[in-house]
Design an enzyme around this catalytic site. Sequence first.
Site, short mmCIF file in Angstrom:
data_model
loop_
_atom_site.label_atom_id
_atom_site.label_comp_id
_atom_site.label_asym_id
_atom_site.label_seq_id
_atom_site.Cartn_x
_atom_site.Cartn_y
_atom_site.Cartn_z
N SER A 11 0.80 -1.22 0.00
CA SER A 11 0.00 0.00 0.00
C SER A 11 0.83 1.27 0.00
O SER A 11 0.31 2.36 -0.18
CB SER A 11 -0.94 0.01 1.22
OG SER A 11 -0.19 0.08 2.41
N GLY A 13 5.21 3.03 -0.36
CA GLY A 13 6.65 2.90 -0.55
C GLY A 13 7.06 1.95 -1.66
O GLY A 13 6.47 1.93 -2.74
N ILE A 14 8.08 1.17 -1.40
CA ILE A 14 8.62 0.23 -2.37
C ILE A 14 7.57 -0.80 -2.78
O ILE A 14 7.43 -1.13 -3.95
CB ILE A 14 9.89 -0.45 -1.82
CG1 ILE A 14 11.01 0.59 -1.72
CG2 ILE A 14 10.31 -1.61 -2.71
CD1 ILE A 14 12.26 0.08 -1.02
N ASP A 56 -1.60 -8.82 9.53
CA ASP A 56 -0.42 -8.54 10.33
C ASP A 56 0.53 -9.70 10.08
O ASP A 56 0.28 -10.83 10.54
CB ASP A 56 -0.79 -8.43 11.81
CG ASP A 56 0.41 -8.12 12.70
OD1 ASP A 56 1.57 -8.25 12.24
OD2 ASP A 56 0.18 -7.76 13.86
N SER A 135 17.39 -4.02 3.38
CA SER A 135 17.90 -2.66 3.47
C SER A 135 19.41 -2.71 3.49
O SER A 135 20.00 -3.65 4.04
CB SER A 135 17.40 -1.99 4.75
OG SER A 135 18.11 -0.79 4.99
N TYR A 148 16.84 -2.58 13.87
CA TYR A 148 16.41 -2.59 12.47
C TYR A 148 17.47 -3.29 11.61
O TYR A 148 17.15 -4.12 10.77
CB TYR A 148 16.18 -1.15 12.00
CG TYR A 148 15.75 -1.03 10.56
CD1 TYR A 148 14.46 -1.34 10.19
CD2 TYR A 148 16.64 -0.59 9.58
CE1 TYR A 148 14.05 -1.23 8.88
CE2 TYR A 148 16.24 -0.47 8.27
CZ TYR A 148 14.94 -0.79 7.92
OH TYR A 148 14.53 -0.67 6.61
N LYS A 152 16.93 -6.69 9.31
CA LYS A 152 17.15 -6.71 7.86
C LYS A 152 18.37 -7.57 7.49
O LYS A 152 18.38 -8.21 6.44
CB LYS A 152 17.30 -5.28 7.33
CG LYS A 152 16.01 -4.46 7.42
CD LYS A 152 14.88 -5.09 6.62
CE LYS A 152 13.66 -4.20 6.58
NZ LYS A 152 12.63 -4.69 5.65
#
EC number: 1.1.1.100
Length: 195
Positions: A11, A13-14, A56, A135, A148, A152
Amino acid sequence: MDKVCAVFGGSRGIGRAVAQLMARKGYRLAIIARNLDVAKAAAGELGGDHLAFSCDVAKEHEVQNTFEEMEKNLGPVNFLVNAAGINRDSLLVRTKTEDMVSQLHTNLLGSMLTCKAAMKTMIQQQRGSIVNVGSIIGLKGNSGQSVYSASKGGLVGFSRALAKEVARKKIRVNVVAPDEKERSKRQPSRAEQTA
């Protein structure tokens, strides 16, 4: 055979950009986000018979139910994109445990669960493609983003290992690691501005 693509995090961004590209390539799309209204808006902007789902990714039963609904309404998923992710920037000593858990569950466990659910059909079909969105931070680290980065970085290792597990079944698994600076330069979509 229909080309069906599920885009978790589709929905914004990338994920949204990938959904737009896949729609132009003739895929029937499932746009999946936590917020069903936002997912519906993104699917509606694509035109065609694309569907929206709420899920989710950190909850296995929701992932399983979403795959069942997608396959019932669109057919077997043969392309999976995992672009759902969250970031809670903070120095580790200031990071709340619940923020650590939510990042690991969404960014890493969520992709594991969606891949596991997609594998059933892909193995039966003896074909499929999975793209996990990581990322560059997961490869090089960054101050204030240790959790984070771990989530990733774990996604990179998971994707490499899974690719080896399923290569003989003609299923491709790749991970992309965009630069966060480039991601933050893009303009927010209309749905993001109103969400």
